[in-house]
Design a protein around this motif. Structure first.
Motif, PDB file in Angstrom:
ATOM      1  N   ALA A 280      42.111  41.505  71.230  1.00 27.90           N
ATOM      2  CA  ALA A 280      43.301  40.656  71.345  1.00 27.90           C
ATOM      3  C   ALA A 280      43.588  39.928  70.035  1.00 27.90           C
ATOM      4  N   GLN A 281      42.559  39.412  69.390  1.00 24.91           N
ATOM      5  CA  GLN A 281      42.735  38.720  68.117  1.00 24.91           C
ATOM      6  C   GLN A 281      43.290  39.657  67.056  1.00 24.91           C
ATOM      7  N   ASP A 282      42.801  40.903  67.053  1.00 23.91           N
ATOM      8  CA  ASP A 282      43.307  41.897  66.103  1.00 23.91           C
ATOM      9  C   ASP A 282      44.794  42.135  66.340  1.00 23.91           C
ATOM     10  N   ALA A 283      45.191  42.279  67.602  1.00 21.40           N
ATOM     11  CA  ALA A 283      46.604  42.511  67.919  1.00 21.40           C
ATOM     12  C   ALA A 283      47.464  41.323  67.485  1.00 21.40           C
ATOM     13  N   ARG A 284      46.971  40.106  67.666  1.00 19.01           N
ATOM     14  CA  ARG A 284      47.721  38.912  67.240  1.00 19.01           C
ATOM     15  C   ARG A 284      47.881  38.896  65.722  1.00 19.01           C
ATOM     16  N   ARG A 285      46.818  39.224  64.999  1.00 23.18           N
ATOM     17  CA  ARG A 285      46.893  39.221  63.537  1.00 23.18           C
ATOM     18  C   ARG A 285      47.914  40.240  63.033  1.00 23.18           C
ATOM     19  N   ARG A 286      48.100  41.308  63.800  1.00 25.59           N
ATOM     20  CA  ARG A 286      49.075  42.323  63.396  1.00 25.59           C
ATOM     21  C   ARG A 286      50.475  42.011  63.905  1.00 25.59           C
ATOM     22  N   GLY A 287      50.647  40.817  64.458  1.00 29.41           N
ATOM     23  CA  GLY A 287      51.968  40.357  64.850  1.00 29.41           C
ATOM     24  C   GLY A 287      52.496  40.937  66.136  1.00 29.41           C
ATOM     25  N   HIS A 288      51.651  41.402  67.013  1.00 31.00           N
ATOM     26  CA  HIS A 288      52.105  42.001  68.261  1.00 31.00           C
ATOM     27  C   HIS A 288      52.586  40.937  69.244  1.00 31.00           C
ATOM     28  N   ALA A 289      53.501  41.323  70.099  1.00 27.01           N
ATOM     29  CA  ALA A 289      54.020  40.446  71.151  1.00 27.01           C
ATOM     30  C   ALA A 289      52.928  40.197  72.192  1.00 27.01           C
ATOM     31  N   PRO A 290      53.062  39.122  72.984  1.00 27.66           N
ATOM     32  CA  PRO A 290      52.025  38.792  73.970  1.00 27.66           C
ATOM     33  C   PRO A 290      51.662  39.928  74.924  1.00 27.66           C
ATOM     34  N   ASP A 291      52.645  40.715  75.376  1.00 29.38           N
ATOM     35  CA  ASP A 291      52.313  41.810  76.295  1.00 29.38           C
ATOM     36  C   ASP A 291      51.492  42.889  75.606  1.00 29.38           C
ATOM     37  N   GLU A 292      51.755  43.117  74.312  1.00 29.77           N
ATOM     38  CA  GLU A 292      50.966  44.090  73.566  1.00 29.77           C
ATOM     39  C   GLU A 292      49.554  43.559  73.304  1.00 29.77           C
ATOM     40  N   VAL A 293      49.441  42.254  73.117  1.00 26.02           N
ATOM     41  CA  VAL A 293      48.116  41.639  72.955  1.00 26.02           C
ATOM     42  C   VAL A 293      47.281  41.869  74.208  1.00 26.02           C
ATOM     43  N   GLU A 294      47.898  41.719  75.381  1.00 22.99           N
ATOM     44  CA  GLU A 294      47.168  41.924  76.629  1.00 22.99           C
ATOM     45  C   GLU A 294      46.795  43.388  76.820  1.00 22.99           C
ATOM     46  N   LYS A 295      47.661  44.289  76.371  1.00 20.93           N
ATOM     47  CA  LYS A 295      47.320  45.713  76.433  1.00 20.93           C
ATOM     48  C   LYS A 295      46.121  46.018  75.542  1.00 20.93           C
ATOM     49  N   ALA A 296      46.097  45.397  74.360  1.00 16.56           N
ATOM     50  CA  ALA A 296      44.959  45.582  73.453  1.00 16.56           C
ATOM     51  C   ALA A 296      43.685  45.034  74.090  1.00 16.56           C
ATOM     52  N   ARG A 297      43.785  43.878  74.739  1.00 21.94           N
ATOM     53  CA  ARG A 297      42.629  43.287  75.414  1.00 21.94           C
ATOM     54  C   ARG A 297      42.092  44.240  76.492  1.00 21.94           C
ATOM     55  N   ALA A 298      42.998  44.854  77.248  1.00 22.95           N
ATOM     56  CA  ALA A 298      42.587  45.730  78.347  1.00 22.95           C
ATOM     57  C   ALA A 298      41.858  46.976  77.845  1.00 22.95           C
ATOM     58  N   ARG A 299      42.138  47.388  76.608  1.00 26.41           N
ATOM     59  CA  ARG A 299      41.498  48.612  76.091  1.00 26.41           C
ATOM     60  C   ARG A 299      39.989  48.461  75.967  1.00 26.41           C
ATOM     61  N   ALA A 300      39.498  47.240  75.901  1.00 26.36           N
ATOM     62  CA  ALA A 300      38.051  47.037  75.818  1.00 26.36           C
ATOM     63  C   ALA A 300      37.345  47.441  77.107  1.00 26.36           C
ATOM     64  N   PHE A 301      38.117  47.585  78.194  1.00 21.46           N
ATOM     65  CA  PHE A 301      37.535  47.958  79.481  1.00 21.46           C
ATOM     66  C   PHE A 301      37.786  49.428  79.814  1.00 21.46           C
ATOM     67  N   ASN A 302      38.286  50.189  78.839  1.00 23.64           N
ATOM     68  CA  ASN A 302      38.531  51.615  79.041  1.00 23.64           C
ATOM     69  C   ASN A 302      37.218  52.361  79.244  1.00 23.64           C
ATOM     70  N   GLY A 303      37.179  53.196  80.249  1.00 22.39           N
ATOM     71  CA  GLY A 303      36.028  54.067  80.447  1.00 22.39           C
ATOM     72  C   GLY A 303      34.851  53.362  81.089  1.00 22.39           C
ATOM     73  N   PRO A 304      34.118  54.050  81.973  1.00 24.28           N
ATOM     74  CA  PRO A 304      32.934  53.462  82.596  1.00 24.28           C
ATOM     75  C   PRO A 304      31.823  53.142  81.596  1.00 24.28           C
ATOM     76  N   GLY A 305      31.703  53.941  80.542  1.00 26.13           N
ATOM     77  CA  GLY A 305      30.712  53.706  79.498  1.00 26.13           C
ATOM     78  C   GLY A 305      31.384  53.700  78.143  1.00 26.13           C
ATOM     79  N   LEU A 306      30.903  52.856  77.241  1.00 20.20           N
ATOM     80  CA  LEU A 306      31.536  52.722  75.921  1.00 20.20           C
ATOM     81  C   LEU A 306      30.468  52.610  74.840  1.00 20.20           C
ATOM     82  N   VAL A 307      30.671  53.396  73.781  1.00 15.08           N
ATOM     83  CA  VAL A 307      29.764  53.400  72.636  1.00 15.08           C
ATOM     84  C   VAL A 307      30.598  53.362  71.363  1.00 15.08           C
ATOM     85  N   ALA A 308      30.113  52.635  70.372  1.00 16.92           N
ATOM     86  CA  ALA A 308      30.737  52.635  69.045  1.00 16.92           C
ATOM     87  C   ALA A 308      29.944  53.565  68.129  1.00 16.92           C
TER      88      ALA A 308
END
Length: 212
Positions: free
Chosen positions: A90-118
């Motif tokens: 969400a912070q990354d989306a805000r720094r890139r000037g995204h609107a609030p709804d896009e910030v929330e979409k970015a936040r939701a991406r952290a919960f994508n997939g049952p398992g997550l690895v970097a």
């Protein structure tokens, strides 16, 4: 884990001695040839366990690694850590000037997939006889081996990147000073059989050498 696609029968057990290919080899190749990316919306629980992530990482280490530099590693994001990652997104989306709804979409991406690895890379300049492009090849091969291992264990997976891997704060949360955040891998139990986006054409990517 009922309902999960199973790997080919007759695979040699973990830890078995390497030797001449058995009758299982053709089955494994055929099964690997059916691997395709499975997006988060088509993945369900269960996710890989810590032991299964580790087994996939062990297969990733079979990638060609000139100089044994080990230019990649995997970082598992546990479920309780998803909210912290969501705030970073969400912070990354805000720094890139995204609107609030896009910030929330970015936040939701952290919960994508049952398992997550970097996937984290450490590419080293100035290594004699091991140029950067070879280190990238090793990292890509490690990722593919990782995905293939998950597939053989019956999981679906997909590699994702985007702006999040380039954000300095997110990179700092996963990487040491000499590392870079390469991609995310989401994995879980597929809701449907994986399928190609287009027909495979092996003849387009392999052929005989024709000297001039």
């Amino acid at each position: 884990m009922s309902g999960r696609p199973v790997a080919p029968a007759g695979l040699p057990p973990a830890g078995a001695e390497a030797g001449a290919p058995g009758a299982w080899a053709g089955d494994v190749i055929d099964y690997l040839a059916r691997r395709h990316s499975v997006g988060p919306k088509f993945l369900a629980l269960p996710a890989p366990t810590d032991a299964q992530w580790a087994r996939a990482a062990a297969v990733a280490l079979r990638a060609p690694d000139h100089g044994r530099l080990g230019p990649f590693r995997f970082v598992v994001v546990a479920d309780p850590q998803r909210p912290a990652l969501a705030e970073l997104f969400a912070q990354d989306a805000r720094r890139r000037g995204h609107a609030p709804d896009e910030v929330e979409k970015a936040r939701a991406r952290a919960f994508n997939g049952p398992g997550l690895v970097a996937l984290v890379g450490r590419l080293r300049e100035g290594v004699p006889d091991v140029p950067i492009h070879e280190q990238w090849l090793c990292t890509g091969a490690g990722l593919m081996n990782f995905l293939n291992a998950l597939h053989l264990m019956g999981f679906g997976a997909k590699t994702l990147s985007g702006a999040s891997v380039r954000d300095p704060a997110i990179r700092a949360a996963f990487c040491d000073a000499d590392e870079t955040l390469v991609a995310w891998v989401v994995a879980g139990t597929p809701r449907r059989a994986s399928r190609p986006a287009a027909a495979d054409r092996a003849a387009a990517v392999i052929g005989p050498w024709r000297p001039a």
